[in-house]
Motif scaffolding. Structure first.
Motif, short mmCIF file in Angstrom:
data_model
loop_
_atom_site.label_atom_id
_atom_site.label_comp_id
_atom_site.label_asym_id
_atom_site.label_seq_id
_atom_site.Cartn_x
_atom_site.Cartn_y
_atom_site.Cartn_z
N ASN A 1 0.83 -1.20 0.00
CA ASN A 1 0.00 0.00 0.00
C ASN A 1 0.87 1.26 0.00
O ASN A 1 2.06 1.21 0.31
CB ASN A 1 -0.98 0.00 1.19
CG ASN A 1 -0.32 0.31 2.52
OD1 ASN A 1 0.10 1.45 2.77
ND2 ASN A 1 -0.21 -0.68 3.38
N ASN A 2 0.27 2.37 -0.39
CA ASN A 2 0.94 3.68 -0.34
C ASN A 2 0.14 4.62 0.56
O ASN A 2 0.00 5.80 0.29
CB ASN A 2 1.11 4.27 -1.73
CG ASN A 2 -0.21 4.34 -2.50
OD1 ASN A 2 -1.26 3.96 -1.99
ND2 ASN A 2 -0.16 4.82 -3.73
N ARG B 1 4.28 0.18 -1.57
CA ARG B 1 5.54 -0.49 -1.20
C ARG B 1 5.57 -0.84 0.28
O ARG B 1 4.74 -0.37 1.05
CB ARG B 1 6.72 0.42 -1.54
CG ARG B 1 6.69 1.74 -0.78
CD ARG B 1 7.76 2.70 -1.25
NE ARG B 1 7.54 3.16 -2.62
CZ ARG B 1 8.39 3.93 -3.29
NH1 ARG B 1 9.52 4.33 -2.71
NH2 ARG B 1 8.12 4.33 -4.52
N TYR B 2 6.53 -1.65 0.65
CA TYR B 2 6.82 -1.91 2.06
C TYR B 2 8.34 -1.76 2.26
O TYR B 2 9.08 -1.51 1.32
CB TYR B 2 6.35 -3.29 2.48
CG TYR B 2 7.20 -4.46 1.99
CD1 TYR B 2 7.86 -5.28 2.90
CD2 TYR B 2 7.33 -4.75 0.64
CE1 TYR B 2 8.62 -6.35 2.46
CE2 TYR B 2 8.09 -5.81 0.20
CZ TYR B 2 8.74 -6.61 1.11
OH TYR B 2 9.50 -7.66 0.67
N SER B 3 8.78 -1.85 3.52
CA SER B 3 10.21 -1.71 3.87
C SER B 3 10.79 -0.38 3.42
O SER B 3 11.93 -0.32 2.95
CB SER B 3 11.02 -2.88 3.29
OG SER B 3 10.73 -4.06 3.99
N ARG C 1 10.22 -1.59 -1.29
CA ARG C 1 10.01 -2.60 -2.34
C ARG C 1 8.52 -2.72 -2.61
O ARG C 1 7.72 -2.86 -1.68
CB ARG C 1 10.59 -3.95 -1.91
CG ARG C 1 10.44 -5.05 -2.97
CD ARG C 1 11.17 -6.32 -2.55
NE ARG C 1 10.97 -7.39 -3.51
CZ ARG C 1 11.63 -7.53 -4.65
NH1 ARG C 1 12.55 -6.65 -4.96
NH2 ARG C 1 11.38 -8.54 -5.47
N GLY C 2 8.14 -2.69 -3.89
CA GLY C 2 6.73 -2.79 -4.25
C GLY C 2 6.56 -2.75 -5.75
O GLY C 2 7.47 -3.11 -6.51
N CYS C 3 5.40 -2.29 -6.21
CA CYS C 3 5.13 -2.19 -7.64
C CYS C 3 3.99 -1.19 -7.85
O CYS C 3 3.25 -0.89 -6.91
CB CYS C 3 4.78 -3.55 -8.25
SG CYS C 3 3.29 -4.30 -7.56
N PRO C 4 3.81 -0.68 -9.07
CA PRO C 4 2.79 0.35 -9.30
C PRO C 4 1.39 -0.10 -8.95
O PRO C 4 0.58 0.70 -8.46
CB PRO C 4 2.93 0.64 -10.80
CG PRO C 4 4.33 0.29 -11.12
CD PRO C 4 4.66 -0.88 -10.25
N GLU D 1 1.98 -10.27 -6.81
CA GLU D 1 2.36 -11.21 -7.87
C GLU D 1 2.84 -10.52 -9.14
O GLU D 1 3.32 -11.19 -10.06
CB GLU D 1 1.19 -12.14 -8.20
CG GLU D 1 0.01 -11.48 -8.90
CD GLU D 1 -1.02 -10.90 -7.93
OE1 GLU D 1 -2.15 -10.66 -8.35
OE2 GLU D 1 -0.67 -10.72 -6.75
N LEU D 2 2.72 -9.19 -9.22
CA LEU D 2 3.03 -8.49 -10.46
C LEU D 2 4.38 -7.79 -10.40
O LEU D 2 4.49 -6.58 -10.34
CB LEU D 2 1.92 -7.50 -10.81
CG LEU D 2 0.55 -8.13 -11.09
CD1 LEU D 2 -0.48 -7.08 -11.41
CD2 LEU D 2 0.66 -9.12 -12.25
N SER D 3 5.41 -8.61 -10.36
CA SER D 3 6.80 -8.16 -10.54
C SER D 3 7.20 -6.99 -9.65
O SER D 3 7.49 -5.89 -10.14
CB SER D 3 7.03 -7.80 -12.01
OG SER D 3 6.75 -8.89 -12.83
N PRO D 4 7.25 -7.17 -8.34
CA PRO D 4 7.73 -6.08 -7.48
C PRO D 4 9.22 -5.83 -7.69
O PRO D 4 9.95 -6.70 -8.19
CB PRO D 4 7.46 -6.62 -6.07
CG PRO D 4 7.48 -8.10 -6.22
CD PRO D 4 6.91 -8.38 -7.58
N ARG D 5 9.67 -4.64 -7.31
CA ARG D 5 11.08 -4.29 -7.45
C ARG D 5 11.47 -3.37 -6.30
O ARG D 5 10.63 -2.86 -5.57
CB ARG D 5 11.32 -3.59 -8.78
CG ARG D 5 10.67 -2.20 -8.90
CD ARG D 5 11.05 -1.54 -10.21
NE ARG D 5 10.49 -0.22 -10.38
CZ ARG D 5 11.06 0.90 -9.94
NH1 ARG D 5 12.19 0.85 -9.26
NH2 ARG D 5 10.48 2.07 -10.16
#
Length: 673
Positions: free
Chosen positions: A160-161, A185-187, A203-206, A211-215
């Motif tokens: 979440n953001n 993201r988290y962390s 670390r997260g994703c848009p 499951e959708l390719s976090p970075r």
């Protein structure tokens, strides 16, 4: 000998080296984390720090509270006499110096419980019951209004953001605000300076979907706490020197140098410095060198003005709940590593008599380079002519073959011309081309391994063994040669010395071979320094089989390929960065193929629904999948279900793209193209 490079110190005039073995450099004490406390627990605890006296509080249930005094290096144990410790997951605990209180909190249920030293009890009366949504969020205390400010976190397969503002001293509802210009993201790491909340990394994703390719993100935001406006100060878009990392929950702000310090997981634990001006990371400590591979990991950093020390807590826990807590200290203010590290120089022993031979080497080198340039120019020109001739001869044919990964990182060069005109069995969607009941290693739908007797042996693979097997399969699929040895070590044992890393590699290779013998005839090969894996007759890997079918570009294999793709996403629960590249490439190729299949008229509705569901796994806001699924459901009289699918799609679409979906349900149902 103040500056050095590992075991060597160079003379600053003649660059003559002085070297040693197992050298202890006194100067390194000022840039080295010192471990001052360790403790084991049966369940994960929460940790808080009182900077005024340098005391740590560690609690993992409502029966005991551990107090570690950094000055005396002793630990007191308080037997808690009552009350509710309301934290419902590790590290919902904070010490508030302004209030001189230890507070446990629960963000999901807006619960708070202060510890009363006099009665040795928690003041909370309501126990936590809900599952949490804020794993590894970042939280700070705002003394301006006595509030807790949380950002981000993970729960129920979503990042979440959310900026969450809580009031432990008031009977006031929480305030929720989504910071839409910061990806979920988290962390992340945060700190308050005056009325500004600074948020770094994570670390997260848009989309926020796990499951959708976090970075990993390396960006710095400033959030005005008066207006709640978030502004990006900078972003570092490459992988940092030394590898990816995640920062500690909080940062420490240096008021004199106008910079931030945070603890990072890089190289097993280092201190880093950033500022608000430039996207740059400066190492401020030698690496601790821990093996940070636990199922749950939490780190934080604290500053004690009294001791003039920085402290970091490293919390690692397993699935069973067993946890280890380590506390380390470092002198403040920290000193940049660059001020101690001596450049790697070469002794200047070149005499005047050597100069002619040097010039000879230079001239020969230039001639060799020139000759190679001419050779490659002629070779390239001949290759261009050959390609032109071939293209003219085959102008009317469609034989565009798939290629393996190219230098720019694309796993499958081009599948846009794969022929899909073959008939597919439309009477049933149950294919029977493959048997995954035994002798298989599977990636689609989740990692699992079945031995030759039909027993699921996935649980026998430790995290390292699983990573090693996946790495061998991925790189063998990319290039039959596999992965070069030093790259393998860099990915799995980066925190080890060369000798230790090679020993670890050999041990785990031996263990992996033993496990694969249970599966069947699977060989691990080492040829010319490259490691690869080979599945022989009677064994199969669904991912390698799918790559083979893609590369063959044979329309007769389409049904086989579809059977594999419908099994599910590739490694949906694996989030390692080096896996994400492979997942993204394969997912893109899969989306292209399935979208074109949906346009075929000869496929059954049942099969098209399966294809649409598979597409949603790879691209959860795929419009073609939505149109096909809603249209078929309405044709089958399931209009309520179609509306549910449509509403869920619109919600995800708006959350991801920040705009409403422009077509109504009736418009996509009536659309024929």
């Amino acid at each position: 000998m103040a500056r050095h490079n590992k075991e060597v110190c160079y003379d600053e005039i003649s660059h003559s080296p002085a070297s040693g073995k197992n050298t202890r450099w006194i100067i390194d004490q000022y840039i080295t984390w010192k471990k001052i406390h360790s403790q084991q627990f049966k369940s994960s605890p929460s940790v808080a720090f009182d900077p005024t006296v340098g005391t740590f509080y560690i609690a993992n249930n409502k029966q005991k509270l551990y107090v570690f005094h950094t000055d005396e290096r002793i630990t007191d144990t308080i037997q808690v006499k009552g009350g509710e410790f309301v934290a419902n997951y590790p590290n919902q605990l904070i010490y508030l110096p302004e209030q001189h209180q230890l507070l446990s909190y629960n963000l999901n249920e807006n619960l708070y419980s202060f510890f009363d030293p006099a009665s040795q009890s928690w003041k909370g009366t309501q126990a936590a019951v809900q599952e949490h949504d804020y794993w590894n969020n970042t939280l700070v205390y705002n003394p301006a209004n006595s509030s807790l400010i949380s950002f981000g976190g993970y729960g129920h397969y979503h990042y979440n953001n959310k900026l969450l503002i809580c009031y432990p001293y008031e009977d006031t509802p929480q305030r929720h605000l989504n910071l839409t210009n910061i990806h979920p993201r988290y962390s992340s790491s945060s700190v308050i300076v005056d009325s500004t909340l600074y948020i770094f990394g994570g670390r997260g994703c848009p989309s926020g979907r796990q499951e959708l390719s976090p970075r990993n993100y390396y960006d710095l935001y400033a959030v005005n706490l008066l207006t709640q406006q978030a502004n990006k100060l900078w972003e570092f878009t490459q992988i940092p020197d030394g590898g990816d990392f995640q920062p500690s929950e909080n940062m420490v702000y240096d008021t004199e140098k106008k910079c931030f310090y945070f603890f990072s997981t890089q190289q097993g634990g280092t201190l880093m410095k950033i500022d608000t001006q430039t996207p740059h990371f400066e190492l401020m400590s030698l690496p601790i060198g821990l093996k940070l591979e636990a199922q749950y990991m939490y780190t934080n950093i604290y500053y004690s003005p009294k001791q003039k020390k920085l402290y970091t807590v490293i919390h690692q826990a397993e699935v069973s709940g067993k946890a280890d807590i380590g506390i380390y200290e470092l002198n403040f203010p920290p000193i940049p590593i660059s001020s101690f590290k001596q450049p790697d120089v070469v002794a200047d022993n070149t005499s005047q008599n050597d100069q002619p031979s040097i010039w000879l080497y230079i001239i020969v080198g230039i001639l060799v380079i020139a000759g190679m340039g001419v050779f490659y120019y002629r070779k390239k020109k001949a290759e261009i002519n050959r390609v032109k001739t071939t293209a003219e001869n085959n102008k009317k044919t469609e034989t565009n073959s798939l290629q393996s990964e190219t230098a720019n990182g694309s796993l499958i060069n081009d599948i846009s011309e794969i022929k899909i005109e073959m008939p597919i069995h439309t009477e049933t969607t149950t294919f029977h081309n493959y048997d995954f009941s035994k002798g298989c290693v599977c990636f689609f739908g989740g990692f699992h391994v079945v031995d030759k007797e039909g027993n699921d042996i996935t649980a026998l693979f430790t995290p390292t063994l699983k990573a090693l097997l996946i790495l061998l399969i991925l790189y063998t699929g990319r290039d039959s040669k596999g992965i070069i040895g030093h790259k393998l070590i860099q990915l799995l044992w980066y925190d080890k010395t060369d000798e230790s890393a090679k020993n670890n590699r050999n041990v785990y290779m031996s263990k992996l071979r033993g496990l694969l013998e249970k599966v069947g005839d699977i060989k691990i090969l080492n040829q010319n320094g490259f490691w690869s894996i080979q599945f022989e007759e009677g064994t199969i890997c669904d991912y390698l089989e799918a790559l083979h079918l893609y590369k063959e570009n044979n329309s007769q294999n389409l049904e086989k390929l579809l059977e594999l793709l419908l099994r599910g996403m590739m490694l949906p629960n694996m989030e390692t960065d080096w896996i994400d590249t492979f997942k993204n490439d394969f997912s893109n190729s899969t989306i292209d193929l399935l979208c074109r299949l949906l346009k075929r008229e000869d496929l059954s509705e049942t099969l098209k629904l399966k294809i649409a569901d598979t597409l949603f796994q790879h691209d959860y806001i795929n419009e073609e999948a939505l149109c096909v699924k809603c249209r078929i459901l309405c044709q089958q009289g399931k209009k309520g279900l179609a509306k549910t699918v449509y509403d869920a799609f619109c919600k995800e679409y708006a959350a991801s793209l920040g705009t409403e979906y422009k077509f109504s349900l009736m418009e996509i149902i009536d659309e024929q193209n």
